[in-house]
Write an enzyme that holds these catalytic residues in place. Sequence first.
Site, mmCIF file in Angstrom:
data_model
loop_
_atom_site.group_PDB
_atom_site.id
_atom_site.type_symbol
_atom_site.label_atom_id
_atom_site.label_comp_id
_atom_site.label_asym_id
_atom_site.label_seq_id
_atom_site.Cartn_x
_atom_site.Cartn_y
_atom_site.Cartn_z
ATOM 1 N N CYS A 1 0.830 -1.208 0.000
ATOM 2 C CA CYS A 1 0.000 0.000 0.000
ATOM 3 C C CYS A 1 0.862 1.254 0.000
ATOM 4 C CB CYS A 1 -0.933 -0.024 1.213
ATOM 5 S SG CYS A 1 -1.985 1.424 1.310
ATOM 6 N N CYS B 1 -0.482 4.142 2.039
ATOM 7 C CA CYS B 1 -0.314 4.004 3.492
ATOM 8 C C CYS B 1 1.137 4.233 3.909
ATOM 9 C CB CYS B 1 -0.684 2.597 3.966
ATOM 10 S SG CYS B 1 -2.133 1.879 3.224
ATOM 11 N N ASP B 2 2.082 3.701 3.142
ATOM 12 C CA ASP B 2 3.464 3.611 3.634
ATOM 13 C C ASP B 2 4.470 4.506 2.903
ATOM 14 O OD1 ASP B 2 2.639 1.710 5.467
ATOM 15 O OD2 ASP B 2 2.962 0.038 4.096
#
Length: 305
Positions: free
Chosen positions: A130, A133-134
């Site tokens: 992701c 997200c990261d």
Amino acid sequence: MYDIIIIGGGPAGLSCAIYARRAGLSCAIVERGFIGGQMTTTYSIENYPGIKEISGFDLAEAMRGSAEALGCEFLEADVKKIRDLGAEKEVVCENATLKARAVVLAMGAYRRKLGVNGEERFTGSGVSYCATCDGNFFKGKNVTVVGGGNTALEDALYLSNFASRVTLMHRRDEFRGARHLSRLVLENDKIDVMYDTVLTNITGKFKVDTVVAQNVKTKEEKELPMDGVFIAVGTVPETGIVKDLITLDEAGYILTDETLKTNVPGIFAAGDIRKKQLRQVVTAAADGAIAAHMAGRYINEELSE
Ligand code: NAP
């Protein structure tokens, strides 16, 4: 008989339960694994409105706490089948059959694994599924993105905002993703494209430090120093149990309209399991709210006639 049975305890299911209970509807979440779904495997969430930073586990616990406090029941079971009997739906589990007036499908989807050496070991320590997200954790680092679809192209573009260099590896010599995204990738100075290339190995001591890329035509292998690996080789929706009942798209995602109705009256779908553009905690939670609202409306209006 419940008003609503929600299958899946990720953010879509939990939000659905909160909205259902606040509307005075009885409901149960049936989940076979961890409450929180994919969220629980995310180390840090920094894009949920109103919360600067929270671990996926803590956000899942907070959502579960809200649903529990409002009186949602939680049942641990593996759903095998759903039967549509019109005004009544049966949710068939291994040891019990549950009944409800409406069902919300919120089983989610998972990112397809690449299946290479080091992938599992370094998940969360350099390997991610992701970018949204990261990505922020890879400021000034070297990252690779694997895949050639829209997700891989968008991930490469997104990561170019943080990383010093992005290497995009695709197994063919032509992207599957949209032409305009391909053009943006090819025009981006921070992205190096390696066509006809597969990732064969991910190594490191405590976190990723090297990957091995192989050219599928020449079989030549290259070792590349790398801090992060973003795997974007497709997602797999958890729609196996409803494939004979619910209309799916060619990739197996549930087709809904904007009210999250499926083709079966009284069965709704919410979150990553349905065909949609952005799969995030916040969009799943929003889906859950809409599904609960529409299921309530279905029960009050269509079943009371
Ligand atoms: P996808 O379209 O299925 O693409 C997966 C990519 O991974 C393909 O390029 C595929 O290569 C590659 N791949 C699959 N297995 C592999 C393996 N074992 N090793 C190496 N490469 C592998 O998946 P996606 O990109 O996640 O997109 C999923 C759906 O969401 C699509 O319908 C997509 O259009 C949609 N989506 C849309 C948007 C948007 O419109 N903005 C954004 C994201 C996603 P091949 O090409 O050789 O098969």
